[in-house]
Design a protein around this motif. Structure first.
Motif, PDB file in Angstrom:
ATOM      1  N   ALA A  24      11.476   7.370   7.748  1.00  0.00           N
ATOM      2  CA  ALA A  24      10.399   6.435   7.412  1.00  0.00           C
ATOM      3  C   ALA A  24       9.486   6.213   8.606  1.00  0.00           C
ATOM      4  O   ALA A  24       8.256   6.117   8.464  1.00  0.00           O
ATOM      5  CB  ALA A  24      10.986   5.106   6.935  1.00  0.00           C
ATOM      6  N   LEU A  25      10.077   6.143   9.790  1.00  0.00           N
ATOM      7  CA  LEU A  25       9.285   5.961  11.009  1.00  0.00           C
ATOM      8  C   LEU A  25       8.389   7.170  11.249  1.00  0.00           C
ATOM      9  O   LEU A  25       7.196   7.030  11.531  1.00  0.00           O
ATOM     10  CB  LEU A  25      10.218   5.744  12.205  1.00  0.00           C
ATOM     11  N   LEU A  26       8.963   8.366  11.146  1.00  0.00           N
ATOM     12  CA  LEU A  26       8.183   9.584  11.343  1.00  0.00           C
ATOM     13  C   LEU A  26       7.067   9.681  10.305  1.00  0.00           C
ATOM     14  O   LEU A  26       5.937  10.088  10.630  1.00  0.00           O
ATOM     15  CB  LEU A  26       9.088  10.813  11.248  1.00  0.00           C
ATOM     16  N   ALA A  27       7.379   9.310   9.076  1.00  0.00           N
ATOM     17  CA  ALA A  27       6.376   9.371   8.013  1.00  0.00           C
ATOM     18  C   ALA A  27       5.203   8.445   8.307  1.00  0.00           C
ATOM     19  O   ALA A  27       4.033   8.839   8.178  1.00  0.00           O
ATOM     20  CB  ALA A  27       7.014   9.015   6.676  1.00  0.00           C
ATOM     21  N   ALA A  28       5.491   7.229   8.715  1.00  0.00           N
ATOM     22  CA  ALA A  28       4.423   6.274   9.006  1.00  0.00           C
ATOM     23  C   ALA A  28       3.611   6.710  10.223  1.00  0.00           C
ATOM     24  O   ALA A  28       2.380   6.677  10.209  1.00  0.00           O
ATOM     25  CB  ALA A  28       5.013   4.883   9.240  1.00  0.00           C
ATOM     26  N   TRP A  29       4.304   7.135  11.275  1.00  0.00           N
ATOM     27  CA  TRP A  29       3.607   7.479  12.522  1.00  0.00           C
ATOM     28  C   TRP A  29       2.723   8.705  12.355  1.00  0.00           C
ATOM     29  O   TRP A  29       1.633   8.778  12.917  1.00  0.00           O
ATOM     30  CB  TRP A  29       4.627   7.717  13.635  1.00  0.00           C
TER      31      TRP A  29
ATOM     32  N   SER B 128      -9.781  -1.370   4.300  1.00  0.00           N
ATOM     33  CA  SER B 128     -10.251  -0.027   4.628  1.00  0.00           C
ATOM     34  C   SER B 128     -11.211  -0.039   5.815  1.00  0.00           C
ATOM     35  O   SER B 128     -11.104   0.795   6.716  1.00  0.00           O
ATOM     36  CB  SER B 128     -10.937   0.615   3.411  1.00  0.00           C
ATOM     37  N   VAL B 129     -12.155  -0.984   5.831  1.00  0.00           N
ATOM     38  CA  VAL B 129     -13.089  -1.024   6.960  1.00  0.00           C
ATOM     39  C   VAL B 129     -12.362  -1.451   8.233  1.00  0.00           C
ATOM     40  O   VAL B 129     -12.708  -1.015   9.336  1.00  0.00           O
ATOM     41  CB  VAL B 129     -14.297  -1.948   6.686  1.00  0.00           C
ATOM     42  N   MET B 130     -11.333  -2.277   8.095  1.00  0.00           N
ATOM     43  CA  MET B 130     -10.519  -2.639   9.247  1.00  0.00           C
ATOM     44  C   MET B 130      -9.829  -1.388   9.802  1.00  0.00           C
ATOM     45  O   MET B 130      -9.741  -1.200  11.028  1.00  0.00           O
ATOM     46  CB  MET B 130      -9.474  -3.679   8.836  1.00  0.00           C
TER      47      MET B 130
ATOM     48  N   ILE C  51      -2.307   3.933  11.437  1.00  0.00           N
ATOM     49  CA  ILE C  51      -3.229   2.814  11.600  1.00  0.00           C
ATOM     50  C   ILE C  51      -2.806   1.628  10.742  1.00  0.00           C
ATOM     51  O   ILE C  51      -2.795   0.475  11.207  1.00  0.00           O
ATOM     52  CB  ILE C  51      -4.668   3.261  11.253  1.00  0.00           C
ATOM     53  N   GLU C  52      -2.435   1.888   9.516  1.00  0.00           N
ATOM     54  CA  GLU C  52      -2.025   0.797   8.632  1.00  0.00           C
ATOM     55  C   GLU C  52      -0.744   0.136   9.126  1.00  0.00           C
ATOM     56  O   GLU C  52      -0.582  -1.083   8.999  1.00  0.00           O
ATOM     57  CB  GLU C  52      -1.865   1.327   7.211  1.00  0.00           C
ATOM     58  N   ALA C  53       0.164   0.935   9.710  1.00  0.00           N
ATOM     59  CA  ALA C  53       1.395   0.355  10.261  1.00  0.00           C
ATOM     60  C   ALA C  53       1.083  -0.527  11.464  1.00  0.00           C
ATOM     61  O   ALA C  53       1.672  -1.608  11.633  1.00  0.00           O
ATOM     62  CB  ALA C  53       2.356   1.465  10.657  1.00  0.00           C
ATOM     63  N   LEU C  54       0.147  -0.084  12.307  1.00  0.00           N
ATOM     64  CA  LEU C  54      -0.231  -0.882  13.478  1.00  0.00           C
ATOM     65  C   LEU C  54      -0.930  -2.177  13.048  1.00  0.00           C
ATOM     66  O   LEU C  54      -0.633  -3.258  13.583  1.00  0.00           O
ATOM     67  CB  LEU C  54      -1.141  -0.064  14.392  1.00  0.00           C
ATOM     68  N   LEU C  55      -1.833  -2.095  12.109  1.00  0.00           N
ATOM     69  CA  LEU C  55      -2.497  -3.310  11.625  1.00  0.00           C
ATOM     70  C   LEU C  55      -1.491  -4.244  10.970  1.00  0.00           C
ATOM     71  O   LEU C  55      -1.612  -5.472  11.072  1.00  0.00           O
ATOM     72  CB  LEU C  55      -3.604  -2.937  10.632  1.00  0.00           C
ATOM     73  N   GLY C  56      -0.494  -3.656  10.315  1.00  0.00           N
ATOM     74  CA  GLY C  56       0.522  -4.466   9.648  1.00  0.00           C
ATOM     75  C   GLY C  56       1.354  -5.313  10.585  1.00  0.00           C
ATOM     76  O   GLY C  56       1.992  -6.287  10.155  1.00  0.00           O
TER      77      GLY C  56
ATOM     78  N   LYS D  79       0.612 -10.619   7.613  1.00  0.00           N
ATOM     79  CA  LYS D  79       1.811 -10.970   6.849  1.00  0.00           C
ATOM     80  C   LYS D  79       1.979 -10.071   5.640  1.00  0.00           C
ATOM     81  O   LYS D  79       3.066  -9.601   5.339  1.00  0.00           O
ATOM     82  CB  LYS D  79       1.740 -12.438   6.417  1.00  0.00           C
ATOM     83  N   ASP D  80       0.869  -9.824   4.917  1.00  0.00           N
ATOM     84  CA  ASP D  80       0.937  -8.981   3.723  1.00  0.00           C
ATOM     85  C   ASP D  80      -0.436  -8.362   3.502  1.00  0.00           C
ATOM     86  O   ASP D  80      -1.323  -8.982   2.912  1.00  0.00           O
ATOM     87  CB  ASP D  80       1.354  -9.812   2.507  1.00  0.00           C
ATOM     88  N   SER D  81      -0.606  -7.133   3.958  1.00  0.00           N
ATOM     89  CA  SER D  81      -1.913  -6.479   3.853  1.00  0.00           C
ATOM     90  C   SER D  81      -2.317  -6.233   2.403  1.00  0.00           C
ATOM     91  O   SER D  81      -3.506  -6.099   2.098  1.00  0.00           O
ATOM     92  CB  SER D  81      -1.904  -5.159   4.617  1.00  0.00           C
ATOM     93  N   SER D  82      -1.347  -6.177   1.487  1.00  0.00           N
ATOM     94  CA  SER D  82      -1.667  -5.902   0.081  1.00  0.00           C
ATOM     95  C   SER D  82      -2.469  -7.033  -0.552  1.00  0.00           C
ATOM     96  O   SER D  82      -3.097  -6.845  -1.606  1.00  0.00           O
ATOM     97  CB  SER D  82      -0.387  -5.667  -0.723  1.00  0.00           C
ATOM     98  N   LYS D  83      -2.448  -8.223   0.072  1.00  0.00           N
ATOM     99  CA  LYS D  83      -3.193  -9.356  -0.471  1.00  0.00           C
ATOM    100  C   LYS D  83      -4.656  -9.350  -0.028  1.00  0.00           C
ATOM    101  O   LYS D  83      -5.457 -10.138  -0.541  1.00  0.00           O
ATOM    102  CB  LYS D  83      -2.530 -10.663  -0.048  1.00  0.00           C
ATOM    103  N   LEU D  84      -5.002  -8.464   0.918  1.00  0.00           N
ATOM    104  CA  LEU D  84      -6.386  -8.366   1.370  1.00  0.00           C
ATOM    105  C   LEU D  84      -7.204  -7.571   0.358  1.00  0.00           C
ATOM    106  O   LEU D  84      -6.682  -6.676  -0.316  1.00  0.00           O
ATOM    107  CB  LEU D  84      -6.465  -7.650   2.716  1.00  0.00           C
ATOM    108  N   PRO D  85      -8.505  -7.849   0.227  1.00  0.00           N
ATOM    109  CA  PRO D  85      -9.364  -6.978  -0.586  1.00  0.00           C
ATOM    110  C   PRO D  85      -9.275  -5.549  -0.047  1.00  0.00           C
ATOM    111  O   PRO D  85      -9.294  -5.337   1.168  1.00  0.00           O
ATOM    112  CB  PRO D  85     -10.758  -7.577  -0.373  1.00  0.00           C
ATOM    113  N   LYS D  86      -9.174  -4.595  -0.947  1.00  0.00           N
ATOM    114  CA  LYS D  86      -8.951  -3.210  -0.537  1.00  0.00           C
ATOM    115  C   LYS D  86     -10.033  -2.716   0.411  1.00  0.00           C
ATOM    116  O   LYS D  86      -9.757  -2.037   1.410  1.00  0.00           O
ATOM    117  CB  LYS D  86      -8.894  -2.310  -1.778  1.00  0.00           C
ATOM    118  N   LYS D  87     -11.267  -3.044   0.114  1.00  0.00           N
ATOM    119  CA  LYS D  87     -12.374  -2.573   0.945  1.00  0.00           C
ATOM    120  C   LYS D  87     -12.327  -3.201   2.330  1.00  0.00           C
ATOM    121  O   LYS D  87     -12.650  -2.544   3.330  1.00  0.00           O
ATOM    122  CB  LYS D  87     -13.709  -2.877   0.268  1.00  0.00           C
ATOM    123  N   ALA D  88     -11.915  -4.463   2.407  1.00  0.00           N
ATOM    124  CA  ALA D  88     -11.819  -5.131   3.706  1.00  0.00           C
ATOM    125  C   ALA D  88     -10.766  -4.453   4.575  1.00  0.00           C
ATOM    126  O   ALA D  88     -10.967  -4.248   5.780  1.00  0.00           O
ATOM    127  CB  ALA D  88     -11.482  -6.608   3.509  1.00  0.00           C
TER     128      ALA D  88
END
Length: 442
Positions: free
Chosen positions: A154-159, A85-87, A65-70, A74-83
């Motif tokens: 890395a691909l298998l790990a993310a998927w 997570s709910v995404m 899910i995080e890979a798909l949202l990514g 541009k940089d998900s690490s700059k988002l508030p963590k809780k935001a």
């Protein structure tokens, strides 16, 4: 105390978010964290069911899910963590919960982000989730998340939402084909296994009833299997009355493969926990005389389990199986002829039931576990009666904890007779993997 639900979120999502935070940020066991929140929050049974699905589902698919949202950030690490997570929770609903309309998932998520953070972040959330929806079937294609120069591991790990070091270790040990099978099975929702208490006079009638209830899919002995998401009617009542116990069919299978009908008494279950396997054996009339654990709380739970099942508990010993018994211990007075060493392990064989395990393990932690396993094997072997049987068992997929651990023991003790080795086959439909080796002391 349980934290108060976030009133800006729908109840099921609010509790799910808190449980996930407890698991990922504080290292809590998922079922313990979920049980605690559900027992202390006032939400409906329908919301409890949705919350459970969201927690387990998100933990199974977190990396994907995080890979798909990514793909749309541009940089998900700059988002508030809780935001973020709910995404992720909303994305899980959109991708894997067909009964919830996409617009509903987008609506509650965007509304929450706007209220808790900012209008701008709410607009970004809306854009990301809408783009995810537009992917359609492509969102279920592993190649969709491959980045430039991304290695296959890395691909298998993310998927498959697995730490890359685990994927690398499995690739080295088992090869790519088997690794892909193991990864795919780890993301499945495990079926429900129950064990009928055969000490009751009505046990055979209950097995027949459950086998023909139109829901079960397999019956072996006193074990009955139900597909993921299904269960027998009145399961809670049957459990409370001691008629049945929850025990995965894979766990029941590994016990059968350990040939308990051949074990000589007295039997010592040296890492008994709350007594799941202890009572499974006692129900089969296997003479488990001693049961030990390092946790007083787990031993108390084992005695409570005896009361539920209307059985006499074995003599419980608060001790480490990796250390010699204290002077005067009953293990010295009556050396066991059979020792079940269901040792502490990485638990990678239970990922379909415990998806949080992948986030709690480290290479250093596993090295420590391997050392503990070695000490348990050495110590229990020294206590074992001459001619006795050491039953070494794990619930993991890791050769260093399984066949290599046993091989190293045999090299240290060439006098030992290696009677049997077995592990759950890859073709198993039970969703879990166990290993067992039978070692005979001369």
């Amino acid at each position: 105390m349980a934290r108060t639900k976030d009133s800006a979120l729908p109840p099921a999502r609010s509790v799910a978010l808190e449980v996930i935070s407890q698991v990922l940020d504080k290292g809590r066991d998922v079922q313990a964290a979920l049980d605690y929140q559900l027992n202390n929050q006032k939400i409906t049974s329908q919301d409890s069911a949705l919350c459970t699905e969201l927690v387990y589902g998100f933990l199974r698919y977190k990396g994907r899910i995080e890979a798909l949202l990514g793909l749309f950030l541009k940089d998900s690490s700059k988002l508030p963590k809780k935001a973020f997570s709910v995404m992720g929770l909303a994305a899980y609903e959109m991708l894997y919960l067909d009964r919830i309309p996409v617009y509903a998932s987008v609506d509650w998520c965007v509304g929450y982000v706007k209220k808790r953070f900012s209008l701008g972040l709410g607009k970004l959330t809306n854009a990301v989730l809408r783009n995810l929806d537009r992917m359609g079937n492509k969102a279920h294609d592993m190649e969709s998340i491959r980045k430039k120069d991304m290695a296959d591991t890395a691909l298998l790990a993310a998927w498959h939402s697995m730490p890359e070091w685990i994927v690398t270790a499995w690739m080295e040990a088992y090869g790519e084909e088997r690794t892909q099978v193991l990864l795919a099975n780890a993301q499945k929702h495990a079926p429900l296994g129950i064990r009928v208490n055969q000490t009751f006079e009505t046990a055979n009638e209950l097995v027949e009833k459950l086998s023909n209830d139109g829901r079960s899919i397999e019956t072996i002995g006193y074990g009955v299997l139900y597909p993921a998401g299904s269960q027998p009617a009145e399961l809670k009542t049957m459990i409370n009355d001691g008629l049945v116990s929850r025990q995965s069919m894979a766990s029941q299978e590994v016990l059968r493969e350990a040939l308990p009908e051949t074990w000589e008494a007295p039997v010592w279950d040296c890492c008994c926990g709350r007594g799941g396997k202890t009572y499974a054996l006692l129900e089969q009339d296997v003479d488990v005389t001693f049961a030990s654990d390092t946790s007083r709380k787990r031993l108390l739970g084992m005695r409570e389990e005896a009361e539920r099942l209307a059985m006499y508990p074995p003599e419980s010993l608060l001790m480490s199986a990796a250390e010699s018994p204290k002077k005067g211990s009953p293990l010295q007075q009556e050396p066991p002829a059979t020792i079940l060493a269901d040792v502490p392990c990485s638990g990678f064989g239970t990922l379909s039931r415990r998806p949080d395990v992948r986030y709690h393990r480290t290479t250093e932690g596993i090295s420590d576990l391997i050392e503990v396993q070695k000490k348990i094997m050495e110590n229990t072997y020294s206590i074992l009666k001459d001619g006795g049987l050491l039953v070494y068992m794990t619930c993991t997929i890791n050769p260093d904890e399984n066949e290599k651990q046993v091989q190293a023991f045999l090299e240290r003790h060439p006098e030992v007779k290696f009677e049997k080795e077995w592990q759950t086959p890859d073709t198993s439909e039970y969703g879990e993997y166990f290993y067992v080796a039978l070692l005979r002391k001369p």
